[in-house]
Design a protein around this motif. Structure first.
Motif, PDB file in Angstrom:
ATOM      1  N   LYS A 337       0.817  -1.213   0.000  1.00  0.00           N
ATOM      2  CA  LYS A 337       0.000   0.000   0.000  1.00  0.00           C
ATOM      3  C   LYS A 337       0.855   1.271   0.000  1.00  0.00           C
ATOM      4  CE  LYS A 337      -3.903  -2.166   2.378  1.00  0.00           C
ATOM      5  NZ  LYS A 337      -4.730  -2.169   3.609  1.00  0.00           N
ATOM      6  N   ILE A 338       2.161   1.106   0.173  1.00  0.00           N
ATOM      7  CA  ILE A 338       3.057   2.252   0.082  1.00  0.00           C
ATOM      8  C   ILE A 338       2.923   2.940  -1.266  1.00  0.00           C
ATOM      9  CG2 ILE A 338       4.994   0.884  -0.792  1.00  0.00           C
ATOM     10  CD1 ILE A 338       5.269   3.859   1.593  1.00  0.00           C
ATOM     11  N   ASP A 339       2.503   2.194  -2.287  1.00  0.00           N
ATOM     12  CA  ASP A 339       2.354   2.746  -3.631  1.00  0.00           C
ATOM     13  C   ASP A 339       0.930   3.196  -3.926  1.00  0.00           C
ATOM     14  OD1 ASP A 339       5.025   2.271  -4.177  1.00  0.00           O
ATOM     15  OD2 ASP A 339       4.635   0.225  -4.867  1.00  0.00           O
ATOM     16  N   ALA A 340       0.084   3.233  -2.884  1.00  0.00           N
ATOM     17  CA  ALA A 340      -1.305   3.639  -3.105  1.00  0.00           C
ATOM     18  C   ALA A 340      -1.384   5.113  -3.461  1.00  0.00           C
ATOM     19  CB  ALA A 340      -2.134   3.363  -1.853  1.00  0.00           C
ATOM     20  N   LEU A 341      -2.436   5.482  -4.142  1.00  0.00           N
ATOM     21  CA  LEU A 341      -2.692   6.869  -4.556  1.00  0.00           C
ATOM     22  C   LEU A 341      -1.557   7.399  -5.419  1.00  0.00           C
ATOM     23  CD1 LEU A 341      -4.147   8.367  -1.248  1.00  0.00           C
ATOM     24  CD2 LEU A 341      -5.359   7.324  -3.165  1.00  0.00           C
ATOM     25  N   GLY A 342      -1.118   6.563  -6.354  1.00  0.00           N
ATOM     26  CA  GLY A 342      -0.069   7.024  -7.250  1.00  0.00           C
ATOM     27  C   GLY A 342       0.764   5.863  -7.739  1.00  0.00           C
ATOM     28  N   ARG A 343       1.947   6.194  -8.254  1.00  0.00           N
ATOM     29  CA  ARG A 343       2.949   5.225  -8.724  1.00  0.00           C
ATOM     30  C   ARG A 343       2.348   4.236  -9.724  1.00  0.00           C
ATOM     31  NH1 ARG A 343       8.100   4.030  -7.328  1.00  0.00           N
ATOM     32  NH2 ARG A 343       8.840   1.911  -7.596  1.00  0.00           N
ATOM     33  N   ARG A 344       1.859   4.754 -10.826  1.00  0.00           N
ATOM     34  CA  ARG A 344       1.372   3.882 -11.885  1.00  0.00           C
ATOM     35  C   ARG A 344       2.535   3.121 -12.513  1.00  0.00           C
ATOM     36  NH1 ARG A 344      -2.780   7.930 -15.115  1.00  0.00           N
ATOM     37  NH2 ARG A 344      -4.224   8.263 -13.352  1.00  0.00           N
ATOM     38  N   PRO A 345       2.284   1.910 -12.961  1.00  0.00           N
ATOM     39  CA  PRO A 345       3.375   1.133 -13.590  1.00  0.00           C
ATOM     40  C   PRO A 345       3.937   1.865 -14.804  1.00  0.00           C
ATOM     41  CG  PRO A 345       1.480  -0.253 -13.097  1.00  0.00           C
ATOM     42  CD  PRO A 345       1.036   1.158 -12.872  1.00  0.00           C
ATOM     43  N   ARG A 346       5.238   1.814 -14.953  1.00  0.00           N
ATOM     44  CA  ARG A 346       5.873   2.459 -16.093  1.00  0.00           C
ATOM     45  C   ARG A 346       5.604   1.662 -17.363  1.00  0.00           C
ATOM     46  NH1 ARG A 346       9.836   6.287 -14.764  1.00  0.00           N
ATOM     47  NH2 ARG A 346      10.340   6.379 -12.543  1.00  0.00           N
ATOM     48  N   ALA A 347       5.442   2.374 -18.462  1.00  0.00           N
ATOM     49  CA  ALA A 347       5.162   1.708 -19.747  1.00  0.00           C
ATOM     50  C   ALA A 347       6.390   0.976 -20.274  1.00  0.00           C
ATOM     51  CB  ALA A 347       4.673   2.727 -20.761  1.00  0.00           C
ATOM     52  N   THR A 348       7.565   1.475 -19.948  1.00  0.00           N
ATOM     53  CA  THR A 348       8.795   0.853 -20.442  1.00  0.00           C
ATOM     54  C   THR A 348       9.619   0.338 -19.278  1.00  0.00           C
ATOM     55  OG1 THR A 348       9.936   2.990 -20.377  1.00  0.00           O
ATOM     56  CG2 THR A 348       8.872   2.376 -22.433  1.00  0.00           C
ATOM     57  N   ALA A 349      10.492  -0.568 -19.570  1.00  0.00           N
ATOM     58  CA  ALA A 349      11.340  -1.144 -18.525  1.00  0.00           C
ATOM     59  C   ALA A 349      12.272  -0.085 -17.954  1.00  0.00           C
ATOM     60  CB  ALA A 349      12.155  -2.299 -19.111  1.00  0.00           C
ATOM     61  N   VAL A 350      12.503  -0.183 -16.660  1.00  0.00           N
ATOM     62  CA  VAL A 350      13.399   0.755 -15.990  1.00  0.00           C
ATOM     63  C   VAL A 350      14.837   0.414 -16.350  1.00  0.00           C
ATOM     64  CG1 VAL A 350      14.165   1.633 -13.770  1.00  0.00           C
ATOM     65  CG2 VAL A 350      11.766   1.013 -14.098  1.00  0.00           C
ATOM     66  N   ARG A 351      15.597   1.421 -16.723  1.00  0.00           N
ATOM     67  CA  ARG A 351      16.991   1.176 -17.078  1.00  0.00           C
ATOM     68  C   ARG A 351      17.805   0.855 -15.837  1.00  0.00           C
ATOM     69  NH1 ARG A 351      18.582   6.472 -20.348  1.00  0.00           N
ATOM     70  NH2 ARG A 351      17.301   7.334 -18.666  1.00  0.00           N
ATOM     71  N   PRO A 352      18.819   0.015 -15.948  1.00  0.00           N
ATOM     72  CA  PRO A 352      19.706  -0.236 -14.810  1.00  0.00           C
ATOM     73  C   PRO A 352      20.348   1.075 -14.352  1.00  0.00           C
ATOM     74  CG  PRO A 352      20.093  -1.814 -16.566  1.00  0.00           C
ATOM     75  CD  PRO A 352      19.188  -0.775 -17.129  1.00  0.00           C
ATOM     76  N   PRO A 353      20.686   1.168 -13.064  1.00  0.00           N
ATOM     77  CA  PRO A 353      21.254   2.424 -12.546  1.00  0.00           C
ATOM     78  C   PRO A 353      22.451   2.929 -13.336  1.00  0.00           C
ATOM     79  CG  PRO A 353      20.738   0.932 -10.752  1.00  0.00           C
ATOM     80  CD  PRO A 353      20.521   0.161 -12.009  1.00  0.00           C
ATOM     81  N   ALA A 354      23.300   2.014 -13.797  1.00  0.00           N
ATOM     82  CA  ALA A 354      24.511   2.435 -14.494  1.00  0.00           C
ATOM     83  C   ALA A 354      24.213   3.105 -15.833  1.00  0.00           C
ATOM     84  CB  ALA A 354      25.445   1.248 -14.701  1.00  0.00           C
ATOM     85  N   GLU A 355      23.022   2.850 -16.384  1.00  0.00           N
ATOM     86  CA  GLU A 355      22.676   3.445 -17.669  1.00  0.00           C
ATOM     87  C   GLU A 355      21.782   4.666 -17.516  1.00  0.00           C
ATOM     88  OE1 GLU A 355      20.982   0.386 -20.078  1.00  0.00           O
ATOM     89  OE2 GLU A 355      22.933  -0.246 -20.830  1.00  0.00           O
ATOM     90  N   ALA A 356      21.378   4.964 -16.288  1.00  0.00           N
ATOM     91  CA  ALA A 356      20.586   6.163 -16.043  1.00  0.00           C
ATOM     92  C   ALA A 356      21.495   7.390 -16.113  1.00  0.00           C
ATOM     93  CB  ALA A 356      19.898   6.073 -14.684  1.00  0.00           C
ATOM     94  N   PHE A 357      20.904   8.579 -15.965  1.00  0.00           N
ATOM     95  CA  PHE A 357      21.657   9.821 -16.157  1.00  0.00           C
ATOM     96  C   PHE A 357      22.896   9.882 -15.271  1.00  0.00           C
ATOM     97  CE2 PHE A 357      22.552  14.086 -14.504  1.00  0.00           C
ATOM     98  CZ  PHE A 357      22.930  14.729 -15.671  1.00  0.00           C
ATOM     99  N   TRP A 358      22.714   9.630 -13.959  1.00  0.00           N
ATOM    100  CA  TRP A 358      23.848   9.776 -13.046  1.00  0.00           C
ATOM    101  C   TRP A 358      24.900   8.705 -13.291  1.00  0.00           C
ATOM    102  CZ3 TRP A 358      24.536  14.160 -10.705  1.00  0.00           C
ATOM    103  CH2 TRP A 358      23.445  14.981 -10.444  1.00  0.00           C
ATOM    104  N   GLY A 359      24.456   7.533 -13.687  1.00  0.00           N
ATOM    105  CA  GLY A 359      25.423   6.499 -14.018  1.00  0.00           C
ATOM    106  C   GLY A 359      26.242   6.861 -15.241  1.00  0.00           C
ATOM    107  N   ARG A 360      25.579   7.425 -16.262  1.00  0.00           N
ATOM    108  CA  ARG A 360      26.313   7.847 -17.465  1.00  0.00           C
ATOM    109  C   ARG A 360      27.243   9.013 -17.155  1.00  0.00           C
ATOM    110  NH1 ARG A 360      21.185   7.781 -19.719  1.00  0.00           N
ATOM    111  NH2 ARG A 360      21.339  10.013 -20.224  1.00  0.00           N
ATOM    112  N   LEU A 361      26.806   9.920 -16.269  1.00  0.00           N
ATOM    113  CA  LEU A 361      27.674  11.037 -15.890  1.00  0.00           C
ATOM    114  C   LEU A 361      28.928  10.521 -15.187  1.00  0.00           C
ATOM    115  CD1 LEU A 361      28.156  14.081 -15.671  1.00  0.00           C
ATOM    116  CD2 LEU A 361      26.881  14.053 -13.509  1.00  0.00           C
ATOM    117  N   ALA A 362      28.752   9.517 -14.328  1.00  0.00           N
ATOM    118  CA  ALA A 362      29.921   8.921 -13.668  1.00  0.00           C
ATOM    119  C   ALA A 362      30.855   8.302 -14.698  1.00  0.00           C
ATOM    120  CB  ALA A 362      29.473   7.866 -12.657  1.00  0.00           C
ATOM    121  N   GLY A 363      30.284   7.645 -15.707  1.00  0.00           N
ATOM    122  CA  GLY A 363      31.105   7.064 -16.762  1.00  0.00           C
ATOM    123  C   GLY A 363      31.862   8.128 -17.531  1.00  0.00           C
ATOM    124  N   LEU A 364      31.205   9.246 -17.813  1.00  0.00           N
ATOM    125  CA  LEU A 364      31.872  10.336 -18.516  1.00  0.00           C
ATOM    126  C   LEU A 364      33.000  10.921 -17.675  1.00  0.00           C
ATOM    127  CD1 LEU A 364      31.990  12.206 -20.976  1.00  0.00           C
ATOM    128  CD2 LEU A 364      30.269  13.661 -19.865  1.00  0.00           C
TER     129      LEU A 364
END
Length: 763
Positions: A337-364
């Motif tokens: 129920k922590i996700d009640a009143l919000g948090r709809r499922p995402r339409a696309t798969a969540v990217r792994p942390p390393a490929e998200a913005f901050w992960g790519r910035l760390a790589g750069l």
């Protein structure tokens, strides 16, 4: 391992336990609310002086032997139509005198309406100078009574109030008003950001509930302490801002990790266990680092600074208690129920942390450390440059808005009447052992000091080493009281300046008759004493904050390089922040936009900003390093650990920093420039730390150090193995998820194929 069957009693306790925990939280909230009742009335607006300094002793000596020389309430009477000699103004003057005389602890020191003294009249205005006895709170209460009875700002004859007691009274009212205004800005924005970050109302309300407990509980602690010792009113600003911010920070960390573990396939109970073992541990370490940084303020003698230590430690205690005990109980009850009143499922798969913005910035940052780190370092150094010409002072009426009554009256007395004590050094001797001739010689020597325009004593007025006139007998009596005597050293040098400080030191160096001890007070002497007191304690504070931070980070990481890196980056960042404070609040840039009067920085403020910003910076250091270390302990892959660690913690740190910064930036709405500077500098420090230091400089540093990031001498490694904090084997084995090696093997190839040493195991 065989499953353990719970007895019916254990099952009932398991279900009821969280409810008991939340009931305990409610009871603590009620106790805190009761303990915090009337807290603002018990706090003080001063606390900038060292109570053991000569300037404070001089002020006490004057109050003891020459109380009428220290009026602390100025009543300004204006009569633009009939003039101050007209019948209406005269009647008002008599009413003021009678009312003051009938008020316990108050007396008229000088009044134009009693003496017709020309120095107390200017055009259509006249002065009544009042002395109110008692400590700060008592004198403010008495001043309030007089203002309520006599205040008449409009009409044919207006009556307004100034002087130090009225200034303190207005400062208290302004701070109280500003706290409400700032929170009315911060709370709605914080709730909105939480809903966006958590993508759900239920999850967003948990940090707000924890913030309520933290703020109320901390106010209760401060109110209890205020019954035992002096506590600054300004500490309430820290409680409201830091209480809201840390509660959100720690809740965000706990709830985000809990959701991650559930998304990885763990059961609610298993996800909560892992969350408490990982994010819960990070919260404990983070709270310890923040509390340690704030606790160093206790080494200073000024209760203004000590008050922030008391308030900050209370905030950390309640925030950590709430996030590690009460919040898990709420999560256990809520489950999915922590996700009640919000948090709809995402339409696309969540990217792994390393490929998200901050992960790519760390790589750069790993690929181009110099390219990314150089502009950040140049920016911070450029920001620090104005600090080289910083000037320091003590807060006065200029910290208030221009139209506040006490400031208007004080400015009028200075400009129209020429009566001001800001360019006077007061010298008092409780037991003058010399003769009248010795006093003559001493006053003459004082008047020869560079920068002194004249000296007034019981023996007369002196200029440039010569007596220019005696004092009338009645006036001379005001400079003697039994064996005590006093002198006034007048100057045209600005008191709160390096020249003023030099003058105070030279006046103190003038020889006095044998057997006589004199005390030198006044604003220039006050500044010298405060600066000297803080400078003496500062090395102790810096040593403590450094050693404690190094110890905490070493216990967390087992590394020598990582703690030293954190200290170095924090120092550069904080110097930049202090330079920015000088550029804005001393040099006056943005003064029209922000609405304040430029003035020297309060000498206590850089110390306060440094300790608070340092603690919060270490807060985010712990957030980030804990995640990186957790990955590295599993894989030994430095690049993958940094990318995953920053990719996973970057959104949490950025969201937490943005919300915490909102709490501090809301202080820019304050009418007190002291609070504006504190809010702006701390908020800016938080954002720079979260974005530039953690996002760019930390990965660049780790790239430069390579396999030595986790290095420590063998004896220290042994010490860490015995006393350090490490994840348990159970936590390292997720229920149903790919391992960290699986997640990072394909993400680090492009970074490591030309630099194989980056993936080396721990040395």
């Amino acid at each position: 391992m065989a499953a353990t069957t719970k007895t019916p009693g254990q099952e009932r306790h398991s279900r009821r336990g969280p409810w008991y925990t939340l009931l305990a939280a409610l009871l603590l909230l009620l106790v805190g609310a009761a303990a915090s009742a009337g807290v603002l009335d018990n706090l003080r607006s001063g606390g900038f002086d060292d109570p053991g300094s000569d300037s404070v002793a001089a002020a006490k000596g004057l109050e003891r032997s020459f109380p009428n020389s220290q009026p602390n309430l100025v009543v300004l009477v204006r009569a633009p139509e009939g003039g101050v000699d007209g019948p209406e103004a005269a009647a008002t003057g008599r009413t003021i005198g009678t009312t003051v005389s009938d008020t316990p602890g108050a007396r008229v020191v000088a009044s134009y309406f009693d003496s017709a003294d020309a120095t107390l009249r200017a055009k259509d205005a006249a002065l009544v100078l009042v002395r109110i006895d008692g400590d700060e709170n008592r004198s403010i209460a008495t001043a309030k009574q007089l203002q309520e009875k006599l205040s008449a700002p409009g009409g044919k004859v207006s009556v307004t109030f100034g002087g130090i007691t009225a200034i303190n009274n207005d400062m208290n009212k302004q701070v109280t008003k500003d706290i409400t205004a700032a929170e009315s800005i911060a709370i709605p924005i914080t709730l909105l950001l939480l809903v966006i970050v958590f993508r759900g109302l239920v999850a967003a309300l948990l940090p707000m509930a924890l913030a309520l407990l933290t703020v109320i509980g901390s106010l209760g602690v401060v109110n209890v302490v205020a019954q035992l010792t002096s506590v600054s009113l300004f500490a309430v600003n820290l409680i409201t801002a830091l209480g809201l911010g840390l509660a959100v920070d720690y809740s965000l960390l706990i709830v985000t990790r809990y959701r991650e573990e559930r998304a990885a396939g763990r059961s609610d109970a298993e996800a909560l266990r892992v969350t408490r073992a990982t994010a819960g541990r990070t919260v404990l370490f983070s709270g310890g680092v923040v509390a340690a940084a704030l606790a160093t303020l206790l080494v200073f003698d000024q209760y203004f600074l000590r008050s922030f230590a008391i308030a900050g430690i209370a905030v950390v205690f309640w925030a950590v208690l709430g996030s590690t005990v009460f919040l898990p109980a709420a999560l256990k009850l809520l489950g999915k129920k922590i996700d009640a009143l919000g948090r709809r499922p995402r339409a696309t798969a969540v990217r792994p942390p390393a490929e998200a913005f901050w992960g790519r910035l760390a790589g750069l940052a790993f690929r181009r450390p110099v390219l990314l780190a150089t502009p950040v370092l140049v920016l911070l150094v450029a920001m620090a440059v104005p600090f080289a010409h910083s000037q320091f002072g003590v807060p006065d009426e200029r910290v208030l808005p221009e139209k506040v009554e006490s400031r208007v009256v004080t400015d009028t007395v200075r400009t129209d009447f020429g009566l001001t004590d800001d360019r006077v050094l007061n010298i008092v001797a409780d037991n003058w052992r010399g003769s009248a001739a010795d006093l003559d010689t001493y006053a003459s020597a004082l008047s020869r000091t560079a920068g002194v325009t004249q000296v007034v004593s019981a023996e007369g007025v002196f200029r440039a080493g010569a007596k220019v006139s005696p004092l009338p007998e009645q006036a001379a009596a005001g400079f003697r009281s039994g064996d005590a005597t006093r002198l006034e050293v007048r100057t045209d040098i600005v008191s709160y300046s390096s020249a003023g400080a030099t003058l105070a030191r030279e006046v103190r160096a003038v020889p006095v008759p044998a057997g006589t001890q004199v005390l030198v007070g006044g604003q220039a002497a006050q500044l010298v004493d405060i600066t000297h007191s803080i400078a003496n304690r500062l090395p102790v504070a810096i040593t403590l904050i450094s050693v404690l931070s190094l110890l905490f980070l070493f216990l967390l990481t087992g590394s020598v390089a990582m703690p030293l890196k954190a200290l170095a980056l924090n120092a550069v960042s904080l110097l930049g922040i202090l330079g920015g404070a000088v550029w804005v609040f001393q040099d006056g840039h943005l003064s029209d936009l922000l609405g304040f009067t430029a003035s020297p920085l309060a000498v206590s403020m850089p110390v306060l900003i440094f300790c608070i910003a340092f603690g919060l910076s270490m807060d985010y250091e712990v957030f980030l390093v804990a995640r990186i270390k957790e990955r590295f302990d599993k894989t030994g892959d430095l690049v993958g650990s940094v990318r995953e660690g920053l990719g996973a913690s970057g959104p949490v740190i950025t969201a937490a920093a943005a919300i915490l910064a909102v709490s501090f930036f809301a202080m820019l709405s304050s009418g007190v420039s002291l609070i504006k500077m504190y809010g702006m500098a701390t908020g800016l420090a938080i954002m720079i730390d979260a974005v530039l230091l953690r996002g760019v400089l930390v990965p660049a540093f780790m790239r430069a150090v390579g396999p030595y990031n986790w290095w420590a001498p063998a004896p220290l490694k042994a010490l860490h193995r015995r006393f350090g904090i490490q994840e348990s084997a159970e936590v390292d084995a997720p229920a149903a998820a790919r391992t960290s090696t699986d997640l990072t093997s394909d993400l680090t190839t492009d970074l490591t194929q030309d630099e194989p040493y980056l993936t080396a195991r721990r040395p």
